[in-house]
Design a protein around this motif. Structure first.
Motif, PDB file in Angstrom:
ATOM      1  N   GLU A  77      -5.017 -17.182  -7.547  1.00  0.00           N
ATOM      2  CA  GLU A  77      -4.640 -18.191  -6.554  1.00  0.00           C
ATOM      3  C   GLU A  77      -5.661 -18.244  -5.419  1.00  0.00           C
ATOM      4  O   GLU A  77      -5.994 -19.303  -4.909  1.00  0.00           O
ATOM      5  N   ALA A  78      -6.162 -17.071  -5.015  1.00  0.00           N
ATOM      6  CA  ALA A  78      -7.130 -17.023  -3.914  1.00  0.00           C
ATOM      7  C   ALA A  78      -8.533 -17.415  -4.399  1.00  0.00           C
ATOM      8  O   ALA A  78      -9.434 -17.615  -3.600  1.00  0.00           O
ATOM      9  N   GLY A  79      -8.717 -17.493  -5.711  1.00  0.00           N
ATOM     10  CA  GLY A  79     -10.042 -17.766  -6.260  1.00  0.00           C
ATOM     11  C   GLY A  79     -11.019 -16.653  -5.908  1.00  0.00           C
ATOM     12  O   GLY A  79     -12.221 -16.878  -5.792  1.00  0.00           O
ATOM     13  N   ALA A  80     -10.481 -15.439  -5.739  1.00  0.00           N
ATOM     14  CA  ALA A  80     -11.308 -14.309  -5.287  1.00  0.00           C
ATOM     15  C   ALA A  80     -12.101 -13.733  -6.451  1.00  0.00           C
ATOM     16  O   ALA A  80     -11.590 -13.620  -7.565  1.00  0.00           O
ATOM     17  N   GLU A  81     -13.347 -13.366  -6.159  1.00  0.00           N
ATOM     18  CA  GLU A  81     -14.192 -12.804  -7.218  1.00  0.00           C
ATOM     19  C   GLU A  81     -14.375 -11.314  -7.001  1.00  0.00           C
ATOM     20  O   GLU A  81     -15.489 -10.807  -7.094  1.00  0.00           O
ATOM     21  N   LEU A  82     -13.318 -10.606  -6.637  1.00  0.00           N
ATOM     22  CA  LEU A  82     -13.451  -9.174  -6.355  1.00  0.00           C
ATOM     23  C   LEU A  82     -13.593  -8.374  -7.641  1.00  0.00           C
ATOM     24  O   LEU A  82     -12.907  -8.670  -8.625  1.00  0.00           O
ATOM     25  N   PRO A  83     -14.443  -7.354  -7.636  1.00  0.00           N
ATOM     26  CA  PRO A  83     -14.514  -6.493  -8.817  1.00  0.00           C
ATOM     27  C   PRO A  83     -13.154  -5.838  -9.084  1.00  0.00           C
ATOM     28  O   PRO A  83     -12.527  -5.326  -8.157  1.00  0.00           O
ATOM     29  N   GLN A  84     -12.712  -5.929 -10.333  1.00  0.00           N
ATOM     30  CA  GLN A  84     -11.429  -5.316 -10.712  1.00  0.00           C
ATOM     31  C   GLN A  84     -11.712  -3.999 -11.408  1.00  0.00           C
ATOM     32  O   GLN A  84     -12.329  -3.973 -12.460  1.00  0.00           O
ATOM     33  N   LEU A  85     -11.287  -2.888 -10.781  1.00  0.00           N
ATOM     34  CA  LEU A  85     -11.606  -1.583 -11.345  1.00  0.00           C
ATOM     35  C   LEU A  85     -10.666  -1.208 -12.479  1.00  0.00           C
ATOM     36  O   LEU A  85     -11.071  -0.574 -13.444  1.00  0.00           O
ATOM     37  N   ARG A  86      -9.386  -1.568 -12.324  1.00  0.00           N
ATOM     38  CA  ARG A  86      -8.435  -1.065 -13.298  1.00  0.00           C
ATOM     39  C   ARG A  86      -7.114  -1.824 -13.251  1.00  0.00           C
ATOM     40  O   ARG A  86      -6.599  -2.101 -12.177  1.00  0.00           O
ATOM     41  N   ARG A  87      -6.588  -2.167 -14.416  1.00  0.00           N
ATOM     42  CA  ARG A  87      -5.229  -2.708 -14.494  1.00  0.00           C
ATOM     43  C   ARG A  87      -4.262  -1.546 -14.401  1.00  0.00           C
ATOM     44  O   ARG A  87      -4.511  -0.490 -14.964  1.00  0.00           O
ATOM     45  N   LEU A  88      -3.160  -1.739 -13.673  1.00  0.00           N
ATOM     46  CA  LEU A  88      -2.320  -0.596 -13.320  1.00  0.00           C
ATOM     47  C   LEU A  88      -1.040  -0.463 -14.150  1.00  0.00           C
ATOM     48  O   LEU A  88      -0.282   0.483 -13.968  1.00  0.00           O
ATOM     49  N   GLY A  89      -0.788  -1.416 -15.043  1.00  0.00           N
ATOM     50  CA  GLY A  89       0.336  -1.241 -15.974  1.00  0.00           C
ATOM     51  C   GLY A  89       1.714  -1.514 -15.381  1.00  0.00           C
ATOM     52  O   GLY A  89       2.713  -1.302 -16.059  1.00  0.00           O
ATOM     53  N   PHE A  90       1.783  -1.968 -14.128  1.00  0.00           N
ATOM     54  CA  PHE A  90       3.093  -2.382 -13.604  1.00  0.00           C
ATOM     55  C   PHE A  90       2.941  -3.767 -12.965  1.00  0.00           C
ATOM     56  O   PHE A  90       1.836  -4.296 -12.897  1.00  0.00           O
ATOM     57  N   GLY A  91       4.076  -4.331 -12.493  1.00  0.00           N
ATOM     58  CA  GLY A  91       4.020  -5.693 -11.931  1.00  0.00           C
ATOM     59  C   GLY A  91       3.659  -6.709 -13.003  1.00  0.00           C
ATOM     60  O   GLY A  91       3.060  -7.741 -12.730  1.00  0.00           O
ATOM     61  N   ARG A  92       4.023  -6.378 -14.256  1.00  0.00           N
ATOM     62  CA  ARG A  92       3.672  -7.299 -15.345  1.00  0.00           C
ATOM     63  C   ARG A  92       4.570  -8.519 -15.311  1.00  0.00           C
ATOM     64  O   ARG A  92       5.789  -8.405 -15.223  1.00  0.00           O
ATOM     65  N   CYS A  93       3.993  -9.688 -15.361  1.00  0.00           N
ATOM     66  CA  CYS A  93       4.758 -10.926 -15.383  1.00  0.00           C
ATOM     67  C   CYS A  93       3.830 -12.031 -15.871  1.00  0.00           C
ATOM     68  O   CYS A  93       2.646 -11.786 -16.094  1.00  0.00           O
ATOM     69  N   ARG A  94       4.394 -13.226 -16.067  1.00  0.00           N
ATOM     70  CA  ARG A  94       3.533 -14.365 -16.396  1.00  0.00           C
ATOM     71  C   ARG A  94       3.866 -15.496 -15.464  1.00  0.00           C
ATOM     72  O   ARG A  94       4.995 -15.590 -14.965  1.00  0.00           O
ATOM     73  N   LEU A  95       2.866 -16.314 -15.206  1.00  0.00           N
ATOM     74  CA  LEU A  95       3.066 -17.519 -14.405  1.00  0.00           C
ATOM     75  C   LEU A  95       3.360 -18.613 -15.428  1.00  0.00           C
ATOM     76  O   LEU A  95       2.515 -18.872 -16.294  1.00  0.00           O
TER      77      LEU A  95
END
Ligand code: AMP
Length: 286
Positions: A77-95
């Motif tokens: 949503e923010a269109g942010a290009e931040l480096p993503q180090l790791r997916r954390l396995g919680f807060g899983r959902c779909r838009l």
């Protein structure tokens, strides 16, 4: 340069509890008071900043924080290009795109020319524009699921995990916009300047995540059936086989997938395994 590493985490909402649990499981010792913005970690050169989930990206983007925990949906949503180090396995959902059960809409194409309410206006615009479907976006900051009933919009784009909120509100999904989960992001400059401390934190976090889906299995077995038993145990590497005082018997230790344990136990038993123990693993660095 500031001395201590700074990690921005949500102070409200559904990502708070799993984030704090992950940080505590990673061995960080801190006190999180409800109203304080900063918690000083006692055993690591780290301060935890508690900010609104929506502001985490801003804090990390500006370099006020070096790392942050946020949702992939918010990054999109923010269109942010931040480096993503790791997916954390919680807060899983779909838009997801959804419309009332009793509406004639069956597919996202049926929404052409209509209004779509959402708390993710930019992502929604991009999604429909990408499919060349002209819609009017109605931006809301919450309670999106009641918008059709209130006559604000014909359809919505909202976060869904189990689908029960949609069902309770008489809505049916028409399509998925994106899949989301919590993610650890970094400030690009901090990745270079603070590489060692960031790597240390990321290693602690990843060792907890890796341990969560695994168990440590120990059992005794007749040495004669070793091949058959180890064949059932595709662990991290080959299992440890330890001789026992009683001749002809061995102990086998292995790391196994937590999800596979229930199907594995009867097969191990049938193949001669006995005294089977399943233990939790706290941290795992492959
Ligand atoms: P919240 O602050 O509780 O509104 O939610 C913050 C973030 O939690 C969202 O931006 C998503 O990344 C994540 N989330 C996970 N599951 C859901 C869900 N079912 N509904 C809303 N947000 C969710």
């Amino acid at each position: 340069m500031r001395g201590r590493l700074r990690l921005a985490v949500p102070n409200k909402g559904r990502l708070v509890e799993p984030t704090l649990e992950l940080l505590r499981d990673a061995g960080l010792v801190f006190e999180a008071h409800d109203r304080s913005l900063v918690a000083r970690v006692e055993n690591h050169d780290l301060d935890i900043l508690f900010v609104r989930t929506n502001d985490v990206i801003e804090f990390v983007g500006d370099g006020v924080a070096d790392l942050g925990v946020t949702g992939l949906d918010l990054i999109a949503e923010a269109g942010a290009e931040l480096p993503q180090l790791r997916r954390l396995g919680f807060g899983r959902c779909r838009l997801a795109v959804a419309a009332p059960d009793d509406s004639p809409f069956r597919a996202v194409e049926d929404l052409a020319g209509l209004r779509v309410a959402t708390a993710h206006p930019e992502t929604t615009r991009r999604y429909f524009a990408g499919r060349q479907i002209a819609i009017d976006v109605v931006p809301l900051s919450g309670a999106v699921e009641v918008a059709p009933r209130l006559g604000l919009a014909e359809a919505i784009v909202d976060l869904v995990s189990t689908g029960s909120t949609l069902a309770t509100n008489g809505l049916r999904p028409l399509g998925d916009v994106l899949a989301s989960e919590a993610v650890l992001v970094a400030n690009p400059a901090a990745l270079g300047d603070r590489a060692a401390t960031i790597e240390a934190l990321d290693t602690m976090v990843s060792s907890v995540l890796a341990a969560r889906d695994r168990k440590y299995l120990m059992m005794n077995a007749p040495a004669a059936r070793l091949g058959e038993l180890t064949g059932l145990l595709p662990g991290l590497s080959s299992p440890s086989v330890i001789p026992l005082a009683e001749s002809g018997l061995v102990a086998i230790h292995a790391v196994v997938e937590a999800a596979a344990v229930w199907s594995l136990l009867p097969r191990l038993r049938a193949a001669g395994g006995s005294g089977i123990l399943i233990l939790p693993i706290e941290k795992l660095v492959p």
